[in-house]
Each structure stands twice: as structure tokens, then as C-alpha cells.
Motif scaffolding. Structure first.
Motif, mmCIF file in Angstrom:
data_model
loop_
_atom_site.group_PDB
_atom_site.id
_atom_site.type_symbol
_atom_site.label_atom_id
_atom_site.label_comp_id
_atom_site.label_asym_id
_atom_site.label_seq_id
_atom_site.Cartn_x
_atom_site.Cartn_y
_atom_site.Cartn_z
ATOM 1 N N TYR A 43 51.170 30.245 44.569
ATOM 2 C CA TYR A 43 50.969 29.915 43.174
ATOM 3 C C TYR A 43 50.951 31.043 42.248
ATOM 4 C CZ TYR A 43 47.949 29.327 39.123
ATOM 5 O OH TYR A 43 47.525 29.317 37.782
ATOM 6 N N PHE A 44 50.170 32.109 42.788
ATOM 7 C CA PHE A 44 49.652 33.318 42.054
ATOM 8 C C PHE A 44 51.125 34.073 41.725
ATOM 9 C CE2 PHE A 44 45.429 32.829 43.673
ATOM 10 C CZ PHE A 44 44.729 32.803 42.461
ATOM 11 N N PHE A 45 52.005 34.131 42.829
ATOM 12 C CA PHE A 45 53.321 34.670 42.735
ATOM 13 C C PHE A 45 54.106 34.129 41.587
ATOM 14 C CE2 PHE A 45 57.920 34.493 43.639
ATOM 15 C CZ PHE A 45 58.205 35.770 43.646
ATOM 16 N N ALA A 46 54.020 32.882 41.584
ATOM 17 C CA ALA A 46 54.806 32.048 40.456
ATOM 18 C C ALA A 46 54.203 32.525 38.923
ATOM 19 C CB ALA A 46 54.986 30.458 40.559
ATOM 20 N N TRP A 47 52.813 32.402 39.158
ATOM 21 C CA TRP A 47 52.440 32.856 37.850
ATOM 22 C C TRP A 47 52.507 34.447 37.315
ATOM 23 C CZ3 TRP A 47 49.752 29.589 34.253
ATOM 24 C CH2 TRP A 47 49.019 30.186 33.013
ATOM 25 N N ASN A 48 52.328 34.983 38.275
ATOM 26 C CA ASN A 48 52.377 36.728 38.127
ATOM 27 C C ASN A 48 53.792 37.191 37.653
ATOM 28 O OD1 ASN A 48 49.546 37.051 38.022
ATOM 29 N ND2 ASN A 48 49.567 37.428 40.182
ATOM 30 N N ALA A 49 54.677 36.408 38.209
ATOM 31 C CA ALA A 49 56.195 36.593 38.072
ATOM 32 C C ALA A 49 56.472 36.402 36.435
ATOM 33 C CB ALA A 49 57.079 35.658 39.109
ATOM 34 N N ALA A 50 55.761 35.736 35.683
ATOM 35 C CA ALA A 50 55.968 35.439 34.540
ATOM 36 C C ALA A 50 55.718 36.673 33.391
ATOM 37 C CB ALA A 50 55.161 34.307 34.040
ATOM 38 N N PHE A 51 54.868 37.601 34.188
ATOM 39 C CA PHE A 51 54.392 38.841 33.381
ATOM 40 C C PHE A 51 55.843 39.417 33.122
ATOM 41 C CE2 PHE A 51 50.196 38.462 34.730
ATOM 42 C CZ PHE A 51 49.479 38.909 33.574
ATOM 43 N N VAL A 52 56.838 39.330 34.114
ATOM 44 C CA VAL A 52 57.957 40.211 33.994
ATOM 45 C C VAL A 52 58.792 39.577 33.293
ATOM 46 C CG1 VAL A 52 59.632 41.113 35.578
ATOM 47 C CG2 VAL A 52 57.667 40.877 36.534
ATOM 48 N N VAL A 53 58.913 38.344 32.860
ATOM 49 C CA VAL A 53 60.018 37.636 32.177
ATOM 50 C C VAL A 53 59.215 37.189 30.894
ATOM 51 C CG1 VAL A 53 61.409 35.708 32.204
ATOM 52 C CG2 VAL A 53 61.124 37.046 34.004
ATOM 53 N N GLY A 54 58.116 36.436 30.951
ATOM 54 C CA GLY A 54 57.718 35.685 29.942
ATOM 55 C C GLY A 54 57.416 36.724 28.426
ATOM 56 N N SER A 55 56.526 37.432 28.778
ATOM 57 C CA SER A 55 56.174 38.505 27.643
ATOM 58 C C SER A 55 57.300 39.115 26.814
ATOM 59 C CB SER A 55 54.965 39.339 27.987
ATOM 60 O OG SER A 55 53.926 38.865 28.423
ATOM 61 N N PRO A 56 58.255 39.908 27.779
ATOM 62 C CA PRO A 56 59.253 40.652 27.231
ATOM 63 C C PRO A 56 60.335 39.614 26.364
ATOM 64 C CG PRO A 56 58.807 41.328 29.405
ATOM 65 C CD PRO A 56 57.962 40.249 28.958
ATOM 66 N N ALA A 57 60.504 38.350 27.039
ATOM 67 C CA ALA A 57 61.447 37.533 26.288
ATOM 68 C C ALA A 57 60.738 36.919 24.870
ATOM 69 C CB ALA A 57 61.813 36.089 27.306
ATOM 70 N N GLY A 58 59.530 36.624 25.086
ATOM 71 C CA GLY A 58 58.816 36.231 23.621
ATOM 72 C C GLY A 58 58.853 37.167 22.639
ATOM 73 N N LEU A 59 58.618 38.507 22.763
ATOM 74 C CA LEU A 59 58.765 39.425 21.860
ATOM 75 C C LEU A 59 60.504 39.697 21.362
ATOM 76 C CD1 LEU A 59 56.434 42.284 23.549
ATOM 77 C CD2 LEU A 59 55.994 40.801 21.158
ATOM 78 N N ALA A 60 61.217 39.655 22.316
ATOM 79 C CA ALA A 60 62.617 39.865 22.056
ATOM 80 C C ALA A 60 63.180 38.687 21.210
ATOM 81 C CB ALA A 60 63.430 39.859 23.217
ATOM 82 N N LEU A 61 62.503 37.464 21.484
ATOM 83 C CA LEU A 61 62.863 36.262 20.557
ATOM 84 C C LEU A 61 62.465 36.324 19.053
ATOM 85 C CD1 LEU A 61 64.255 33.477 20.016
ATOM 86 C CD2 LEU A 61 62.248 32.626 21.160
ATOM 87 N N ALA A 62 61.198 36.968 18.977
ATOM 88 C CA ALA A 62 60.413 36.890 17.879
ATOM 89 C C ALA A 62 61.114 38.135 16.967
ATOM 90 C CB ALA A 62 58.905 37.228 18.074
ATOM 91 N N HIS A 63 61.386 39.101 17.527
ATOM 92 C CA HIS A 63 61.911 40.414 16.941
ATOM 93 C C HIS A 63 63.382 39.980 16.556
ATOM 94 C CE1 HIS A 63 59.259 43.531 19.042
ATOM 95 N NE2 HIS A 63 58.535 42.809 18.243
ATOM 96 N N ALA A 64 64.385 38.891 16.897
ATOM 97 C CA ALA A 64 65.474 38.842 16.729
ATOM 98 C C ALA A 64 65.461 37.743 15.707
ATOM 99 C CB ALA A 64 66.364 38.267 17.895
#
Length: 456
Positions: free
Chosen positions: A341-362
Motif C-alpha cells: 500500500y505504501f509503495f502504491a501511495w508513495n509512487a504517486a509522488f513521482v508521477v502525480g505532482s509533476p503531472a499536475g503541474l505540467a497540466l496546469a502550466h499548459a
């Protein structure tokens, strides 16, 4: 029923540890304030810290099941203290990168072990209550840590690492007083011997990813974390762009912290009687609506209202997700399953935050929040479909209102409690040599922070 003394030793130990642990944001401030690394190198250091956190979930859970969760926590803390003190004197970029990876791993390696230890020291029907209180301590420590770190950074930057080291040693001392781990489970699949034990641990890491319902649960967890972790990246930037001051942003996020501390202890009672997946559906729905509601927010009041909504989802999610995992962990694999569970949750640090910022900036923050809303509704639907998957059913009576032999959502011909590695009548997370608990009423239905911060 009162929780045992051993639980409160773990609770105080973890709370003290989180209070002293240096958050990545203050690690960045320390490195750049003292000019230890070039600004372009800072993302590398933070990324290595995050990689250590992601790795800790899988490895930490397997190690805890191999040598015992108590031993895992106690053994990790002196090493953490030593690495923290080395950070205070390191000034070479290679050394700083290595220390970031190691300390990131050590800062979170105790989380699956902590969840596994709770499974071993509290009666089964009290797991949700105990884990909710455990997360309250986590949130208290994580909420006060920035205040302490900010003060120390101004007064004596090196003291950040001394406090980190001292808090780690206090954690070890408190957990050392917890009764010793029971002997590890020994069965045909887990033979004695170091080599065999390591191979068994490796197989155990993969085990949750072979059960259809847990694969779906972990994938949905990852997607939900991608939504939630916008709180650490896109949400503050959107609030600042809407004209909120730093103080206003701090107030909005403080609402989340205060509500979490107040509401988490109430969750097990509020969801009592619900089937295992229903709190997960509600949690995902609240998070989808709360973060999606930021598309309409443009001042402190509206951002605060949206925060209240997604906080309701957070406080439902954290303990009930851990309970969901714990109910499906076979004997001797409790920490390993929590680690997935912690692996699945923490893996989102690598994807979720950068992807959100990229979408917001674009495309703008409005597009981001509408996309988050859509993704959240898909996740909500996914949790609603979990009972259709193999492995959803647990032991007879393990869900409120169920009758023995008539598990809702079980596959035709399946036997409750037949998850890989389990045996009829076995207790999740307890080996046959463990000290027997009082006969437990099956658990009401679940970390998580673990909010991150991890759940929070």
C-alpha cells in the motif's frame, strides 16, 4: 475497550519521530541557504530522497515480516540518527545525494512495520480504532514539525539534524519497551534458513500483486494519491495565483490538519456496519469533489470550503484503506501487505505532482481541477466494483452484517479466507506462536501515513 500500553508506546514513539524528522521542503531550504549545492542540483537531491521513500514501502514491509516489526523499527532508528548527524557535516554533493537516498528510505521504513505491529498488539476488532489514533499522532508530529524546523533553520541550521537524531533514538527507546515480536511463522512455504527466508520475503513482496482485488485496490490507490498529492504542489500555487497571501494559504492548509486530528478518531464508529469497500467509495468521492471544487474557488473562503470536502475524504481513506489491506493479509505477511500500500501511495509522488503541474502550466488550473474531478469519479467507480473481483471476500463474518458462508461479492465456488498463504481460521498478521489475543469480534472493515504527507 482500552488499547494496550504497547500501542501507546508505539504511538508516542512515532509522534516524537515525526516531530523531529526533517521534511524535504526544509532540506531544500537548508541546502540552498548554506550554498551546499547548486540550485540545479537541488531537484536531484529531493528526487533521491523521494526514491528512498518509495523503496521503503516494499522493502520495509518485507523486512518487518522477516525479522519482526518491532525489531525493524528499533534497528532502523540508530542508523537514522547516524545518517542525520552525517548530513549536518557533509558538504560534498555526492555525499549529500547518497545521504538523501538513505535518509529518505529510513524516514519511511517504519510505516509498514508500524501498521504490522498494530495488527499484532491490538485485538482484531480494534485495528481501525487503533490505526485511526496512530494517524492522529502522525498528523500531530507532521503538523508541528515545520514550526520547529523553521525556528531551528533561523537559529541554528545544524540543530535540524541533531533534533532528527535525538527524536529517532527516542522512538527506538519507546518501541524497545514494546513486548518482543512473536517468532516468525514457519510453514511449508517459509522454511527455516537465511537463504530460504530471503527468498520467501522476495516472494512475499510480489504476493499482493497476484491477487486481483488487491491489484485493483493498489492501482486505484495510486490514482487517488495522484489526486491527493496536488496539495503539495498545484494547490498552493493556484491559491497564490488567486491572490491569497502566504498566511492565507497557511490558514487553509491548517484547516485540513486540524480537521484530520479531530475527525480521525471518529471514523471507525461512523463507518461501523458498512462493507469494506463503502468507506473507500465515500473517500474517493469526497476527494474528487473537494479537489475538483477548486475549479470554482477564487478566494480564501471558497478554497477553505473545498479543503473541508477533500479532508473528509482523507480522514475516511487513511484508516479504512489500511484496514482493507490488513483484513486480506495472510498470517505472517501483515507488514509486507501494508508495504505494498505504501509503495502504491508513495509512487504517486513521482508521477502525480509533476503531472499536475505540467497540466496546469499548459492548460490552466481550471483544466487541472476538472481533470482531477473526472479521474476521481473513475476511481470512485473502481472502488464500487471491487466486490466483483476474486479475493474480495475475507473470512466468514469479517464484514459487518455478513453471514458465514454467504460472503457478498465472493466468486462462485470460492472459500472465504482462501487468499494465498492463508489457512482456515488464521488471524491476519499473527503467527501460530504469537501470544493469543482475546477472542475477537471480526473487524468492522483500510493506511495509509500516512496522509501523506504520506497520507500526508
Amino acid at each position: 475497550m482500552a488499547l494496550p500500553k504497547a500501542f501507546w508506546l508505539l504511538w508516542f514513539g512515532q509522534t516524537v519521530s515525526r516531530l523531529g524528522t526533517l521534511a524535504p521542503a526544509f532540506l531544500v531550504l537548508y541546502l540552498e541557504q548554506d550554498g551546499l549545492v547548486a540550485p540545479g542540483t537541488t531537484p536531484l537531491v529531493v528526487g533521491l530522497f523521494g526514491a528512498g521513500v518509495v523503496l521503503s514501502g516494499l522493502v520495509g514491509g518485507a523486512v518487518a515480516d522477516l525479522i519482526g516489526p518491532r525489531r525493524t523499527i528499533v534497528a532502523a532508528q540508530p542508523v537514522t540518527a547516524a545518517m542525520a548527524l552525517l548530513f549536518a557535516v557533509a558538504d560534498h554533493v555526492v555525499a549529500l545525494c547518497a545521504l538523501a537516498l538513505i535518509t529518505g528510505f529510513l524516514s519511511a521504513v517504519d510505516r509498514p512495520a508500524g501498521a504490522g505491529l498494530i495488527s499484532a498488539i491490538v485485538p482484531q476488532e480494534q485495528f481501525s480504532k487503533a490505526y485511526s489514533l496512530f494517524l492522529v499522532g502522525f498528523n500531530i508530529g507532521m503538523s508541528l514539525s515545520p514550526v520547529l524546523s523553521g525556528f531551528l533553520l533561523e537559529v541554528s541550521p545544524g540543530a535540524l539534524f541533531v533534533v532528527w537524531a535525538v527524536s529517532s533514538l527516542l522512538y527506538a527507546a519507546l518501541v524497545f519497551a514494546v513486548p518482543a515480536d512473536p517468532p516468525p511463522v514457519r510453514d511449508a512455504d517459509r522454511p527455516a534458513g537465511a537463504s530460504a527466508a530471503l527468498k520467501s520475503a522476495a516472494r512475499g513482496i510480489a504476493e499482493p500483486f497476484r491477487t486481483p482485488v488487491l491489484v485493483a485496490f493498489l492501482l486505484l490507490t495510486f490514482l487517488l494519491a495522484c489526486i491527493y498529492l496536488q496539495v503539495n504542489s498545484a494547490l498552493p500555487l493556484d491559491m497564490r495565483g488567486s491572490g491569497l497571501s502566504a498566511g492565507d494559504i497557511g490558514f487553509v492548509l491548517a484547516v485540513n490538519a486540524v480537521l484530520s486530528v479531530l475527525l480521525l478518531p471518529l471514523v471507525p464508529r461512523l463507518v461501523g456496519g458498512m462493507r469494506a469497500h463503502v468507506p473507500l467509495i465515500l473517500a474517493a468521492g469526497f476527494m474528487a469533489l473537494g479537489f475538483g471544487g477548486n475549479a470554482l474557488a477564487d478566494d480564501m473562503v471558497t478554497f477553505t470550503l473545498a479543503t473541508v470536502v477533500w479532508t473528509l475524504g482523507e480522514v475516511l481513506w487513511a484508516p479504512m484503506s489500511a484496514t482493507f489491506i490488513a483484513d486480506r493479509a495472510p498470517a505472517g505477511r501483515s507488514s509486507t501487505y501494508q508495504g505494498s500500500y505504501f509503495f502504491a501511495w508513495n509512487a504517486a509522488f513521482v508521477v502525480g505532482s509533476p503531472a499536475g503541474l505540467a497540466l496546469a502550466h499548459a492548460h490552466g488550473y481550471g483544466s487541472l481541477w476538472l481533470s482531477v474531478l473526472g479521474l476521481g469519479l473513475v476511481v470512485t467507480l473502481g472502488f464500487a466494483l471491487l466486490p466483483r473481483l476474486t479475493g474480495f471476500a475475507t473470512k466468514p463474518g469479517s464484514e459487518p452484517g455478513s453471514e458465514p458462508g454467504s460472503e457478498p461479492g465472493s466468486e462462485p465456488g470460492s472459500e472465504p479466507g482462501s487468499e494465498p498463504g492463508s489457512e482456515p481460521g488464521s488471524e491476519p498478521g499473527l503467527g501460530p506462536d504469537a501470544v493469543p489475543e482475546p477472542q475477537a469480534v471480526p473487524r468492522a472493515t483500510t493506511p495509509e501515513e500516512t496522509l501523506t504527507t504520506e497520507t500526508r
